[in-house]
Design a protein around this motif. Structure first.
Motif, PDB file in Angstrom:
ATOM      1  N   HIS A   1       0.831  -1.201   0.000  1.00  0.00           N
ATOM      2  CA  HIS A   1       0.000   0.000   0.000  1.00  0.00           C
ATOM      3  C   HIS A   1       0.872   1.261   0.000  1.00  0.00           C
TER       4      HIS A   1
ATOM      5  N   ILE B   1      -7.574   2.105  -8.693  1.00  0.00           N
ATOM      6  CA  ILE B   1      -8.393   0.931  -8.351  1.00  0.00           C
ATOM      7  C   ILE B   1      -7.651   0.062  -7.343  1.00  0.00           C
ATOM      8  N   PHE B   2      -6.355  -0.138  -7.588  1.00  0.00           N
ATOM      9  CA  PHE B   2      -5.544  -0.963  -6.689  1.00  0.00           C
ATOM     10  C   PHE B   2      -5.451  -0.335  -5.302  1.00  0.00           C
TER      11      PHE B   2
ATOM     12  N   THR C   1      -7.557   1.768  -3.910  1.00  0.00           N
ATOM     13  CA  THR C   1      -8.871   1.698  -3.269  1.00  0.00           C
ATOM     14  C   THR C   1      -9.106   0.327  -2.653  1.00  0.00           C
ATOM     15  N   ALA C   2      -8.880  -0.717  -3.451  1.00  0.00           N
ATOM     16  CA  ALA C   2      -9.110  -2.082  -2.968  1.00  0.00           C
ATOM     17  C   ALA C   2      -8.150  -2.439  -1.834  1.00  0.00           C
TER      18      ALA C   2
ATOM     19  N   ILE D   1      -9.018  -0.669   1.524  1.00  0.00           N
ATOM     20  CA  ILE D   1     -10.100  -1.337   2.261  1.00  0.00           C
ATOM     21  C   ILE D   1      -9.583  -2.622   2.898  1.00  0.00           C
ATOM     22  N   PHE D   2      -8.821  -3.409   2.113  1.00  0.00           N
ATOM     23  CA  PHE D   2      -8.279  -4.664   2.634  1.00  0.00           C
ATOM     24  C   PHE D   2      -7.364  -4.413   3.827  1.00  0.00           C
TER      25      PHE D   2
ATOM     26  N   SER E   1     -11.193   5.328   1.303  1.00  0.00           N
ATOM     27  CA  SER E   1     -10.738   4.566   0.136  1.00  0.00           C
ATOM     28  C   SER E   1     -11.743   4.651  -1.009  1.00  0.00           C
ATOM     29  N   LEU E   2     -13.026   4.455  -0.683  1.00  0.00           N
ATOM     30  CA  LEU E   2     -14.058   4.491  -1.719  1.00  0.00           C
ATOM     31  C   LEU E   2     -14.204   5.880  -2.338  1.00  0.00           C
TER      32      LEU E   2
ATOM     33  N   GLY F   1     -11.293   6.556  -4.718  1.00  0.00           N
ATOM     34  CA  GLY F   1     -11.500   5.875  -5.986  1.00  0.00           C
ATOM     35  C   GLY F   1     -12.576   6.534  -6.828  1.00  0.00           C
TER      36      GLY F   1
END
Length: 236
Positions: free
Chosen positions: A51, A89-90, A92-93, A96-97, A125-126, A129
């Motif tokens: 990250h 996109i990466f 954001t995902a 969250i992870f 994060s959302l 994105g």
């Protein structure tokens, strides 16, 4: 472009400086935190490092893109823009992870409740994105595109601010100073708008509204029973 070559270069210089300023501030926030001994980089899980690398790549991209435009290298700007979309996109995902994994592994800051930390990481994060996606859709309207890209980065200033501000002393109200600092950064863009356009651009106003909405959303979600229950289950 409607502006002259010299005028266009001056426009891009502002956005270039904004990107550099945000990058320096974010890197400083994390670096000083590590140098003060508050984190052990070696013990951090691999996804935390992934990250961090992704965010450094985003900041480098944010700095490089105005430079390519000012040199009329629009082909490279568009190529990197596609990379930036995938990178967003990466981020954001993975954001969250990382937030969910931190709850499960009990690696989140002690001054956050589990519900607040979950709401914070997922919401920011959302929104990051979504703002990048919006900026890409408005890429032909460069006035909106520039402001939304900078705005997306302002939304995720919180992790750096959390490592600079005395967070343990602000339990229960840290969203207020964080939001005010973010709005102050938006204010720099607003001042630029006033100086160059004679008014505050609609995109700048939109970014300010989003910053306020994000802080309010995090606060309200952290007090919502389903979010509290989910965060409690994740935190064990």
């Amino acid at each position: 472009m409607a502006t002259s070559a010299g005028g266009g270069a001056r426009v891009e210089l502002f956005w270039h400086r904004m990107a550099i300023g945000l990058a320096v501030f974010i890197v400083f926030g994390f670096l000083q935190f590590a140098l003060r001994g508050f984190v052990d980089p070696v013990a951090a899980p691999f996804w935390v490092h992934a990250h961090g690398v992704a965010m450094l790549a985003w900041l480098a991209l944010l700095i490089a893109q105005p430079a390519f435009v000012s040199r009329d290298n629009l082909a490279r700007h568009r190529q990197l823009g596609r990379v930036g979309g995938l990178l967003a996109i990466f981020i954001t995902a993975l954001g969250i992870f990382t937030g969910v994994a931190s709850l499960i592994l009990d690696r989140f800051p002690p001054f956050f409740t589990p519900a607040h930390f979950l709401a914070l990481t997922v919401t920011e994060s959302l929104v990051f994105g979504a703002m990048v996606a919006w900026a890409i859709r408005r890429r032909r309207a460069t006035d909106w595109h520039r402001r939304l890209m900078i705005g997306a980065t302002i939304v995720i200033l919180e992790p750096a601010l959390g490592r600079i501000l005395p967070m343990p002393l602000m339990i229960g109200w840290f969203d207020i100073p964080i939001g005010l600092i973010q709005l102050a950064v938006v204010g720099i863009v607003a001042l630029y708008d006033r100086r160059t356009l004679g008014r505050v651009h609609s995109a700048t106003k939109a970014v300010a509204v989003i910053v306020i909405a994000v802080r309010l959303t995090i606060y309200m979600l952290s007090m919502t029973p389903p979010v509290i229950a989910l965060a409690a289950r994740l935190a064990g």
